[in-house]
Design a protein around this motif. Structure first.
Motif, PDB file in Angstrom:
ATOM      1  N   UNK A 111       0.889  -1.208   0.038  1.00  0.00           N
ATOM      2  CA  UNK A 111       0.036  -0.205  -0.030  1.00  0.00           C
ATOM      3  C   UNK A 111       0.849   1.311   0.063  1.00  0.00           C
ATOM      4  N   UNK A 112       2.056   1.270   0.805  1.00  0.00           N
ATOM      5  CA  UNK A 112       3.067   2.374   0.820  1.00  0.00           C
ATOM      6  C   UNK A 112       3.369   2.573  -0.498  1.00  0.00           C
ATOM      7  N   UNK A 113       3.889   1.559  -1.358  1.00  0.00           N
ATOM      8  CA  UNK A 113       4.337   1.826  -2.699  1.00  0.00           C
ATOM      9  C   UNK A 113       3.589   2.523  -3.396  1.00  0.00           C
ATOM     10  N   UNK A 114       1.830   1.972  -3.286  1.00  0.00           N
ATOM     11  CA  UNK A 114       1.095   2.955  -4.326  1.00  0.00           C
ATOM     12  C   UNK A 114       1.060   4.211  -3.784  1.00  0.00           C
ATOM     13  N   UNK A 115       0.967   4.419  -2.542  1.00  0.00           N
ATOM     14  CA  UNK A 115       0.848   5.853  -2.150  1.00  0.00           C
ATOM     15  C   UNK A 115       2.103   6.913  -2.506  1.00  0.00           C
TER      16      UNK A 115
ATOM     17  N   UNK B 224       4.294  10.787  -6.900  1.00  0.00           N
ATOM     18  CA  UNK B 224       5.210  10.986  -7.799  1.00  0.00           C
ATOM     19  C   UNK B 224       6.378  10.895  -7.142  1.00  0.00           C
ATOM     20  N   UNK B 225       6.643  10.176  -5.916  1.00  0.00           N
ATOM     21  CA  UNK B 225       7.846  10.081  -5.061  1.00  0.00           C
ATOM     22  C   UNK B 225       8.534   8.555  -5.574  1.00  0.00           C
ATOM     23  N   UNK B 226       8.934   8.857  -6.862  1.00  0.00           N
ATOM     24  CA  UNK B 226       9.255   7.673  -7.462  1.00  0.00           C
ATOM     25  C   UNK B 226      10.270   6.612  -6.869  1.00  0.00           C
ATOM     26  N   UNK B 227      11.475   7.395  -6.461  1.00  0.00           N
ATOM     27  CA  UNK B 227      12.655   6.823  -5.603  1.00  0.00           C
ATOM     28  C   UNK B 227      12.085   6.222  -4.602  1.00  0.00           C
TER      29      UNK B 227
ATOM     30  N   UNK C 110       8.938   5.127  -3.892  1.00  0.00           N
ATOM     31  CA  UNK C 110       8.233   4.078  -4.269  1.00  0.00           C
ATOM     32  C   UNK C 110       9.052   2.909  -4.781  1.00  0.00           C
ATOM     33  N   UNK C 111       9.879   3.052  -5.401  1.00  0.00           N
ATOM     34  CA  UNK C 111      10.695   1.957  -5.907  1.00  0.00           C
ATOM     35  C   UNK C 111      11.724   1.442  -4.954  1.00  0.00           C
ATOM     36  N   UNK C 112      12.091   2.160  -3.989  1.00  0.00           N
ATOM     37  CA  UNK C 112      12.855   1.745  -2.735  1.00  0.00           C
ATOM     38  C   UNK C 112      12.117   0.644  -2.259  1.00  0.00           C
ATOM     39  N   UNK C 113      11.009   1.098  -1.712  1.00  0.00           N
ATOM     40  CA  UNK C 113      10.012  -0.131  -1.092  1.00  0.00           C
ATOM     41  C   UNK C 113       9.926  -1.278  -1.926  1.00  0.00           C
ATOM     42  N   UNK C 114       9.649  -0.717  -3.240  1.00  0.00           N
ATOM     43  CA  UNK C 114       9.298  -1.940  -4.124  1.00  0.00           C
ATOM     44  C   UNK C 114      10.428  -3.086  -4.075  1.00  0.00           C
ATOM     45  N   UNK C 115      11.705  -2.413  -3.895  1.00  0.00           N
ATOM     46  CA  UNK C 115      13.011  -3.127  -3.951  1.00  0.00           C
ATOM     47  C   UNK C 115      12.909  -4.290  -2.880  1.00  0.00           C
ATOM     48  N   UNK C 116      12.380  -3.608  -1.782  1.00  0.00           N
ATOM     49  CA  UNK C 116      12.420  -4.604  -0.597  1.00  0.00           C
ATOM     50  C   UNK C 116      11.610  -5.882  -0.646  1.00  0.00           C
TER      51      UNK C 116
END
Lengths: 294, 345
Positions: free
Chosen positions: A245-249, A254-257, A259-265
């Motif tokens: 959910x945090x990734x989506x928010x 537009x906080x891509x870095x 978003x993708x940082x959490x996605x990497x986890x």
């Protein structure tokens, strides 16, 4: 072995083609297609996630991860998994045990029921809990009166996750236990073992590899679940947001870095799960094979 | 220990598997339950073990009613067709299992358990393989481990469910002889289930022939083979021929002509004549015999099997002759059964 030696020695392997192998051109084409597919749909997106996350260097990567809201999302995700996975471990073993080792009426129905979370959309799974515990539901007023908060709080998220990840352990175990039959257990009982001793010394060792796969998959899904959790969480920042959910928010802001940082986890979790599974398979391949055959 | 089964009935969801079965097993006896699949022999074995519970009837171990006892309390040794060895344990751990899981009060010391398990492995001729896993053993070796495991708990009775069913013919023969030796040495009361009549006749002290959930006959292998008491037993054990005959004035007749066999005391009327292919004598004479045309001859090891068409009653029989007796196809052969039995419908 001797036969293999003579054919390669005379070098006529090309002439006598094995019946099940294809022409060289066909072989390379098929392998190439498969590789392209894997690269396009699996490797490329994964690489994209990591490059986006590290676009501004590793420093910022760690800064965004220590953001309090993101950090609480990571904590919540771990908490949910720590509760949901052991619950489903126990439920899964119990359900598989009942289905594989006993005959009773309604068995087929129970088997279908276990698959239900797989067959309905996760959003529906979440909505079921809203209908059950929402303020306009039957239980809603009672819960409110007693000050129990289920929806838009941790209990709701745990419930939704348990529901969605229920089939993983049971699905993995049922065919395995059915194939193994009941004679090992009968042998243990006839030697004087109690029901609990039989389970602990005979059944559990026989299914441990299947169980481990089930738990790994269950864990991956518990941490990665989006749909059902999204419906019941209420998206309260710092309180009821899990990692997906945090990734989506973050992405919508537009906080891509970040978003993708959490996605990497999350992606790392998937990779670790797979590596763990392969390592176990490599290390214990003999035992795994032995536990499947008789 | 002697085991008595009294008026046992067992139904599986309304389908009767055993119907009023009674059986006395003597202490130290090696007894075979023999029958075709679906005859209820395995069900009977599992009922004695306590792995199934009877719909009606009682099982006694000695003078004690064991019917209400669980499988654990009965203290039996059970050997399964597909071994059911614990695959994640070594051979030694498998054999020790029954002793190691005992509650502390009844459990022998660790060294004692190990010693007993090693002795049993020696008895089943598997010394030196105690560290192997079941997957590393051949089928015959696995079944010997299973037997050692069952004997480790010093059972009241040893129950074997088709113990050699999953093994190939050569190994099966070896193990058969070996099981008899083990039995003679240890003296356990042993019941084994088989559908292989050779196995039952060669191995057992007494054979219980079962069919359709009932016991057809109980007797020594000789009694079962020589004096079968029903058409089923006659047909099921060994080779047999059936001819429709009539009894007339104490003589067996086919188409009104005597076949030279007297059946004094038999009432007149139609009957079925049962005889074995080797229980015959060849005759020359035209009268007082059964005559048939040779249709097929086969040489099987030390005997010649000759198939005859008996046109008078439109049926076929097979007789066994010495190999030097050559018969050509379509030639006429006359014979008379020397040992036979009559059954009436």
């Amino acid at each position: 072995m001797a036969h293999d030696g003579t054919t390669s020695g005379t070098g006529n392997t090309e002439l006598v083609r094995v019946a099940t192998s294809e022409h060289r051109l066909a072989r390379y084409t098929l392998i190439g297609l498969a590789l392209c597919f894997v690269a396009l749909f699996l490797v490329l997106p994964l690489a994209a996630v990591f490059t986006e996350a590290l676009r501004n260097g590793p420093g910022e990567f760690f800064v965004v991860l220590t953001d309090p809201e993101t950090f609480s999302a990571i904590e919540l995700t771990l908490l949910v998994a720590v509760i949901a996975v052991p619950l489903n471990l126990v439920f899964g073993i119990a359900a598989a045990w009942a289905i594989a080792k006993f005959e009773f009426k309604g068995k087929a129905f129970l088997t279908t029921l276990i698959d239900l979370p797989f067959s309905v959309s996760p959003v529906i799974s979440g909505l079921v809990f809203v209908l059950l515990f929402g303020s306009h539901s039957l239980l809603g007023p009672w819960l409110q009166h007693h000050g129990i908060q289920i929806l838009f709080a941790v209990p709701g998220i745990v419930l939704a996750t348990v529901f969605v990840t229920f089939p993983f352990v049971a699905r993995e175990l049922i065919p395995l236990m059915q194939e193994q039959g009941t004679s090992d257990e009968e042998a243990a009982l006839s030697l004087g073992a109690s029901g609990w001793q039989t389970f602990w010394h005979v059944t559990l060792p026989n299914i441990k590899w299947g169980l481990l796969y089930g738990v790994l998959l269950c864990n991956a899904r518990a941490m990665g679940e989006f749909g059902a959790v999204s419906v019941v969480s209420g998206h309260i920042r710092g309180l009821t947001n899990t990692m997906p959910l945090q990734v989506e928010i973050l992405y919508n802001e537009y906080n891509f870095v970040a978003a993708f940082a959490v996605a990497t986890l999350l992606a790392l979790l998937a990779l670790v799960t797979l590596v763990l599974k392969s390592l176990l398979e490599m290390k214990y391949s003999e035992q795994i094979a032995a536990s499947r055959r008789h | 220990m002697e085991v008595r089964v009294q008026n046992i009935r067992k139904e599986f969801s309304r389908f009767p598997a055993l119907n009023d079965v009674s059986l006395d097993i003597r202490s130290g006896e090696l007894i075979a339950l023999l029958g075709p699949s679906g005859s209820g022999k395995t069900t009977l074995l599992r009922l004695i073990a306590g792995l199934e519970s009877p719909t009606e009837g009682t099982v006694y171990f000695g003078n004690e009613d064991a019917s209400r006892k669980t499988v654990q309390q009965r203290n039996i040794g059970f050997v399964f067709q597909h071994y059911a060895l614990f695959r994640h344990m070594t051979v030694l751990d498998n054999v020790s299992f029954g002793l190691t899981i005992r509650p502390a009060g009844r459990r022998p010391a660790k060294a004692e358990i190990r010693k007993r398990a090693l002795e049993l492995l020696d008895l089943v001729q598997l010394s030196g393989l105690e560290k192997r896993y079941p997957a590393q053993l051949s089928g015959g070796q696995r079944q010997r481990v299973a037997l050692a495991r069952a004997m480790a708990v010093e059972p009241n009775v040893l129950l074997l469910d088709e113990p050699f069913g999953a093994l190939d013919a050569q190994v099966r023969k070896e193990l058969r002889r070996w099981l008899r030796e083990i039995h003679d040495r240890t003296g356990h009361t042993t019941v084994f289930v088989t559908h292989d009549q050779d196995e039952a006749l060669e191995l057992a002290d007494r054979v219980v022939v079962m069919s359709k959930g009932q016991i057809e006959q109980i007797g020594t292998p000789d009694e079962i083979y020589d004096t079968p008491n029903s058409p089923f037993v006659f047909g099921f054990i060994g080779q047999s021929n059936i001819l429709p005959v009539r009894v007339e004035n104490g003589q067996l007749c086919i188409e009104g002509r005597s076949i030279g066999v007297s059946a004094l005391g038999e009432a007149d009327g139609p009957a079925q004549l049962y005889f074995r292919p080797h229980d015959i004598e060849l005759l020359d004479g035209p009268g007082g015999c059964i005559a048939g045309l040779v249709t097929v001859t086969r040489r099987v090891a030390g005997t010649r099997h000759v198939e005859l068409a008996i046109d008078a009653v439109n049926s076929r029989v097979e007789i066994e002759l010495p190999p030097e007796k050559v018969t050509s196809d379509h030639s006429r052969v006359a014979f008379r059964p020397t040992r036979w039995k009559l059954f009436r419908d």
